[in-house]
Design a protein around this motif. Structure first.
Motif, PDB file in Angstrom:
ATOM      1  N   THR A  30       0.809  -1.221   0.000  1.00 17.41           N
ATOM      2  CA  THR A  30       0.000   0.000   0.000  1.00 17.41           C
ATOM      3  C   THR A  30       0.843   1.272   0.000  1.00 17.41           C
ATOM      4  OG1 THR A  30      -0.137   0.208   2.416  1.00 17.41           O
ATOM      5  CG2 THR A  30      -1.803  -1.178   1.324  1.00 17.41           C
ATOM      6  N   GLY A  31       2.096   1.175   0.395  1.00 20.75           N
ATOM      7  CA  GLY A  31       2.924   2.366   0.488  1.00 20.75           C
ATOM      8  C   GLY A  31       2.812   3.082   1.815  1.00 20.75           C
ATOM      9  N   TRP A  32       1.814   2.716   2.607  1.00 18.08           N
ATOM     10  CA  TRP A  32       1.612   3.348   3.905  1.00 18.08           C
ATOM     11  C   TRP A  32       2.810   3.155   4.840  1.00 18.08           C
ATOM     12  CZ3 TRP A  32       0.022   1.015   8.763  1.00 18.08           C
ATOM     13  CH2 TRP A  32      -0.319   1.946   9.725  1.00 18.08           C
ATOM     14  N   PRO A  33       3.369   1.925   4.971  1.00 10.92           N
ATOM     15  CA  PRO A  33       4.537   1.767   5.842  1.00 10.92           C
ATOM     16  C   PRO A  33       5.742   2.596   5.382  1.00 10.92           C
ATOM     17  CG  PRO A  33       3.553  -0.358   5.438  1.00 10.92           C
ATOM     18  CD  PRO A  33       2.883   0.617   4.504  1.00 10.92           C
ATOM     19  N   ALA A  34       5.924   2.749   4.075  1.00 10.16           N
ATOM     20  CA  ALA A  34       7.044   3.551   3.570  1.00 10.16           C
ATOM     21  C   ALA A  34       6.896   5.005   4.009  1.00 10.16           C
ATOM     22  CB  ALA A  34       7.125   3.454   2.052  1.00 10.16           C
TER      23      ALA A  34
END
Length: 112
Positions: free
Chosen positions: A61-65
């Motif tokens: 999702t890209g959220w952790p990045a």
């Protein structure tokens, strides 16, 4: 001494990458027993692997990045980007622990 631009958290080498993944999975396995101390080892292993896979898939999702850019703790807990090989390494970190733990706590039958 760190090379120019290198970070203490640099895990770009294969050994660092995979051993870190295995150790993360082992830590999650141990953490399951903090939440559920009476869990059976093989159940705890399944929960630990499922949790690790969920975190890895969340990276798609890209959220952790985004969180990792702001927090070292988020980077350590959630990672930065999806790596399909990590799915295997999580199992490699948990399965041996669960099998050995199961063998150690399995009730032995005593014959009199």
């Amino acid at each position: 001494m760190l090379a120019s631009g290198a970070s203490v958290l640099d895990s770009s080498g294969a050994l660092a990458q995979y051993s870190g993944t295995v150790l993360y999975a082992a830590m999650v396995y141990a953490g399951v027993f903090l939440v559920a101390p009476t869990a059976r080892p093989l159940v705890a292993g399944g929960v630990a692997i499922a949790f690790c896979w969920l975190v890895e898939l969340l990276q798609l999702t890209g959220w952790p990045a985004e969180l990792s850019e702001r927090s070292v703790l988020a980077r350590l807990a959630l990672g930065v980007e999806f790596d399909a090989s990590d799915l295997f390494w999580y199992v490699a970190g948990v399965l041996p622990l669960a099998v050995v733990h199961h063998a150690l706590v399995r009730p032995t039958s005593t014959q009199e």
